[in-house]
Design a protein around this motif. Structure first.
Motif, mmCIF file in Angstrom:
data_model
loop_
_atom_site.group_PDB
_atom_site.id
_atom_site.type_symbol
_atom_site.label_atom_id
_atom_site.label_comp_id
_atom_site.label_asym_id
_atom_site.label_seq_id
_atom_site.Cartn_x
_atom_site.Cartn_y
_atom_site.Cartn_z
ATOM 1 N N PHE A 112 48.941 44.931 30.225
ATOM 2 C CA PHE A 112 47.683 44.283 30.574
ATOM 3 C C PHE A 112 47.408 43.256 29.492
ATOM 4 N N LEU A 113 47.511 41.968 29.836
ATOM 5 C CA LEU A 113 47.444 40.886 28.858
ATOM 6 C C LEU A 113 46.134 40.134 29.005
ATOM 7 N N THR A 114 45.437 39.961 27.903
ATOM 8 C CA THR A 114 44.133 39.293 27.940
ATOM 9 C C THR A 114 43.928 38.506 26.661
ATOM 10 N N PRO A 115 43.262 37.338 26.740
ATOM 11 C CA PRO A 115 43.042 36.535 25.534
ATOM 12 C C PRO A 115 41.857 36.992 24.699
ATOM 13 N N GLN A 135 37.265 45.050 47.096
ATOM 14 C CA GLN A 135 38.225 45.517 46.093
ATOM 15 C C GLN A 135 39.456 46.102 46.767
ATOM 16 N N ASP A 136 39.254 46.689 47.954
ATOM 17 C CA ASP A 136 40.382 47.254 48.680
ATOM 18 C C ASP A 136 41.404 46.178 49.057
ATOM 19 N N GLU A 137 40.927 44.949 49.298
ATOM 20 C CA GLU A 137 41.836 43.849 49.619
ATOM 21 C C GLU A 137 42.685 43.477 48.400
ATOM 22 N N LEU A 138 42.060 43.483 47.226
ATOM 23 C CA LEU A 138 42.793 43.208 45.990
ATOM 24 C C LEU A 138 43.836 44.292 45.736
ATOM 25 N N ILE A 139 43.454 45.536 45.945
ATOM 26 C CA ILE A 139 44.394 46.651 45.747
ATOM 27 C C ILE A 139 45.587 46.514 46.687
ATOM 28 N N GLU A 140 45.315 46.200 47.947
ATOM 29 C CA GLU A 140 46.394 46.060 48.933
ATOM 30 C C GLU A 140 47.337 44.918 48.563
ATOM 31 N N SER A 141 46.775 43.780 48.135
ATOM 32 C CA SER A 141 47.606 42.642 47.746
ATOM 33 C C SER A 141 48.442 42.962 46.508
ATOM 34 N N THR A 176 33.668 37.678 39.857
ATOM 35 C CA THR A 176 32.975 38.707 39.082
ATOM 36 C C THR A 176 32.408 39.777 40.012
ATOM 37 N N GLY A 177 32.578 41.039 39.605
ATOM 38 C CA GLY A 177 32.034 42.150 40.383
ATOM 39 C C GLY A 177 33.013 42.770 41.350
ATOM 40 N N LEU A 178 34.195 42.151 41.484
ATOM 41 C CA LEU A 178 35.175 42.683 42.431
ATOM 42 C C LEU A 178 35.842 43.949 41.902
ATOM 43 N N GLY A 179 35.847 44.130 40.590
ATOM 44 C CA GLY A 179 36.545 45.273 39.999
ATOM 45 C C GLY A 179 38.015 44.972 39.803
ATOM 46 N N LYS A 180 38.296 43.829 39.147
ATOM 47 C CA LYS A 180 39.674 43.357 38.992
ATOM 48 C C LYS A 180 40.543 44.330 38.213
ATOM 49 N N THR A 181 40.003 44.868 37.121
ATOM 50 C CA THR A 181 40.839 45.702 36.247
ATOM 51 C C THR A 181 41.289 46.968 36.958
ATOM 52 N N ALA A 182 40.342 47.722 37.523
ATOM 53 C CA ALA A 182 40.709 48.947 38.239
ATOM 54 C C ALA A 182 41.561 48.635 39.458
ATOM 55 N N GLY A 183 41.280 47.495 40.119
ATOM 56 C CA GLY A 183 41.992 47.144 41.343
ATOM 57 C C GLY A 183 43.427 46.722 41.125
ATOM 58 N N THR A 184 43.792 46.367 39.910
ATOM 59 C CA THR A 184 45.174 45.985 39.620
ATOM 60 C C THR A 184 45.891 47.009 38.745
ATOM 61 N N VAL A 185 45.187 47.527 37.743
ATOM 62 C CA VAL A 185 45.811 48.485 36.822
ATOM 63 C C VAL A 185 46.197 49.773 37.541
ATOM 64 N N ILE A 209 50.166 42.227 34.070
ATOM 65 C CA ILE A 209 48.853 41.911 34.630
ATOM 66 C C ILE A 209 48.179 40.955 33.645
ATOM 67 N N VAL A 210 47.920 39.736 34.092
ATOM 68 C CA VAL A 210 47.369 38.703 33.212
ATOM 69 C C VAL A 210 45.906 38.481 33.580
#
Length: 613
Positions: free
Chosen positions: A61-64, A13-19, A36-45, A200-201
């Protein structure tokens, strides 16, 4: 990161946060394949909110899916709770879902809304009562449903839009940003410039098809018939006669364009426009429908004449480049109907401007491969867009991925012997699985052909997805299937593109194995062929972008129902030789290890035996 909502950052998740931080700092974009399981929402929001507060930006934060709204809300609530912050969020959904007033009272037309006078003064400023309610809910991070309950005297929708002006985070649907008219209204109401937005899509693999649907319009015989009844009910007899004429036009065009064997054909704009002009000036016909709709909407929630008017206007005013005009026969539960469609082929029409003009756009999904396809289809500027494919945070040893190269659902090989072969492989594999199984087919027809053959070979209890089931019926089926977790003796049969192939969680190892029968490719209709040709001309990859890669993503999404947490252990079996072909393999993440086998039950038995010890 000062505002991270949890005590620890997950692995990778730290890699996602850094990117995400790099994209925000460089005013660039990020396309992130994030399993799944990476923690996308917290890692981007979290980094987005930090940047927004530093530079006076607003995060969207956009979601279908409405279910994903809650995850984003929980992230903000945890940030506030853990850090004593006061981050403001608002949950936007469609006005029809949030406003309790009659449709006739909305938008300033017709009688006054029962809550209007409690909400607005004559000069359109908020009343004292509305200001008090706004102050009360401002820092509560309410969901749309909670907002509706809290605003029992004033308009929940109006207060939500007012709150958007002060919000750090606006949680919304795709159409709030990617539909130009809706985007303009939302940003103007909230006094926000697009350049000051961080987008954030979520579930971004849905964007190409969802964005095309925003500019796709259809005219069907059932809708015309409903409009005829509507016009007659409200006393618009000349309009009723013109709608009768329109019905005859659609039937005549179908007779001219479609043969006994052809189910769809392209038509020209003038084919319909000239036919209508023969009995009523086209523009007058549109205005007639709008006038009927205006009166109807004073009495009831929906006007079918409004839908006719919307289609006719789009048909005449819309461009030809990036669109296709089709007349087709459709079949539903044995009955046939006719439909004319004006279909959008180019998702860039709605995505290119907002994604590139915003401060930064972060696109993420667990199935966002191959990433260059999404960069191309959505029109992201390559020089300011980074693509990252993150590895799964779950232990590799907890998942077994198999391919059976002796099976295929290729059209030329579909026959009774192949269905018998599938049923035999499935039944023998079920015997090796310690728990419930899910099987996802390319179509309902194929599922129904194989089901009785499975029943001949297996004693497992079978639950089957029904094509036209209601939301409650679908949930009831899932609940009954989940109740069989301890017995581990059941099989759920579904369709990869159906209700259970995406967006459904089977928590706590309800599913121990998922079987993907064939590739979920449908025989391409004319619209799909036109989409393939359009993508071929624009990107040189029409078949891949318009047909095979989306099917692969449907298969991978369905496969993802099995492993939902770091403790889940399960097997995924891809039952088609084409999963070994190089062009299809590139859609899988690089870290996906597929084992080819002609006897899957052996590997399955060894896998579960290892995890029993």
């Amino acid at each position: 990161m000062d505002l991270f909502p949890f005590e620890q950052v997950r692995e990778r998740q730290d890699e996602l946060i850094e990117s995400t931080e790099n994209a925000l700092n460089n005013e660039g974009n990020l396309v992130a394949h994030a399993p799944t399981g990476l923690g996308k929402t917290a890692g981007t929001v979290t980094p987005a909110i930090e940047k927004a507060r530093e530079q006076d930006k607003t995060v969207f934060f956009l979601t279908p899916r409405h279910s994903q709204h809650q995850i984003a809300l929980e992230t903000v609530r945890k940030i506030n709770e853990r850090h004593g912050e006061n981050i403001i969020s608002v949950d936007l959904i469609g006005k029809d879902h949030l406003c309790e007033a009659d449709i006739s009272t909305r938008g300033g037309e017709g009688p006054d809304c029962p809550r209007h006078d409690n909400t607005f003064k004559d000069n359109h400023e908020l009343t004292t009562q509305a200001q008090r309610k706004l102050k009360e809910v401002k820092h509560q991070n309410l969901s749309a449903g909670e907002m509706k309950k809290a605003c029992d005297k004033v308009c929940a929708y109006s207060l939500s839009m007012q709150l958007a002006a002060d919000a750090d985070l606006i949680i919304a649907d795709y159409f709030h940003i990617f539909h130009p008219g809706v985007r303009e209204a939302v940003l103007e109401n909230a006094d926000i410039n697009l350049e000051d937005c961080i987008l954030i899509v979520d579930e971004a693999h849905n964007m190409p098809s969802r964005n095309r649907s925003l500019f796709t319009y259809s005219l069907s015989l059932p809708n015309i018939k409903r409009s005829i009844t509507e016009a007659e009910t409200f006393g618009y007899y000349s309009e009723q006669e013109n709608l009768d004429q329109l019905k005859r036009v659609v039937t005549r065009l179908a007779n001219e364009k479609l043969s006994q064997t052809e189910q769809d054909a392209t038509i020209k704009k003038d084919d319909l426009v000239d036919s209508i002009d023969n009995f009523r000036d086209y523009e007058d016909m549109v205005k007639d429908m709008e006038n009927v709709a205006e009166e109807v909407e004073e009495e009831q929630e929906r006007s079918y004449c409004a839908q006719i008017a919307e289609f006719l206007r789009a048909w005449e005013e819309g461009e030809d480049n990036g669109f296709v005009r089709v007349i087709k026969r459709e079949y539903n539960q044995g009955s046939q109907t006719l439909k004319i469609k004006y279909s959008c082929l180019d998702p860039q029409i709605s995505s290119k401007k907002p994604l590139n003009k915003a401060h930064s756009s972060i696109l993420m999904s667990a199935t966002l491969t191959p990433q260059e396809m999404y960069v191309n289809l959505l029109g992201l500027e390559e020089d300011k867009t980074e693509t990252r494919a993150f590895k799964s945070p779950f232990p590799e040893e907890n998942e077994l991925d198999l391919v059976i190269p002796t099976l295929t659902t290729k059209y030329e090989e579909r026959d009774d012997s192949m269905w018998q072969k599938y049923a035999w492989y499935l039944s023998k594999s079920f015997d090796a699985v310690d728990g419930n199984c899910g099987v996802f087919f390319p179509s309902y027809s194929m599922m129904n052909q194989v089901k009785p053959l499975i029943e001949e070979h297996s004693d497992r209890q079978i639950f089957i997805e029904e094509r036209n089931a209601s939301k409650d019926q679908k949930q009831n089926l899932l609940d009954k299937f989940a109740d069989r977790k301890e017995q581990g003796d059941s099989v759920l049969l579904g369709v990869a593109a159906g209700s259970y192939g995406e967006g459904v969680d089977f928590p706590g190892e309800v599913l121990k194995a998922v079987f993907i029968v064939g590739l979920p490719l449908q025989r391409p209709d004319l619209e799909t062929k036109e989409l393939i040709d359009f993508y071929d001309e624009k990107f040189g990859k029409g078949w891949d972008y318009g047909y095979s890669y989306p099917a692969m993503n449907r298969a991978i999404q369905a496969a993802g129902r099995c492993i939902r947490s770091e403790t889940d252990k399960g097997v995924i079996v891809y039952m088609d030789e084409r999963y070994e072909w190089s062009n299809y393999r590139k859609v899988f993440p690089d870290d996906k290890k597929l084992v080819s086998t002609r006897a899957p039950w052996k590997e399955i038995d060894e896998f579960f035996e290892k995890h029993r010890n």
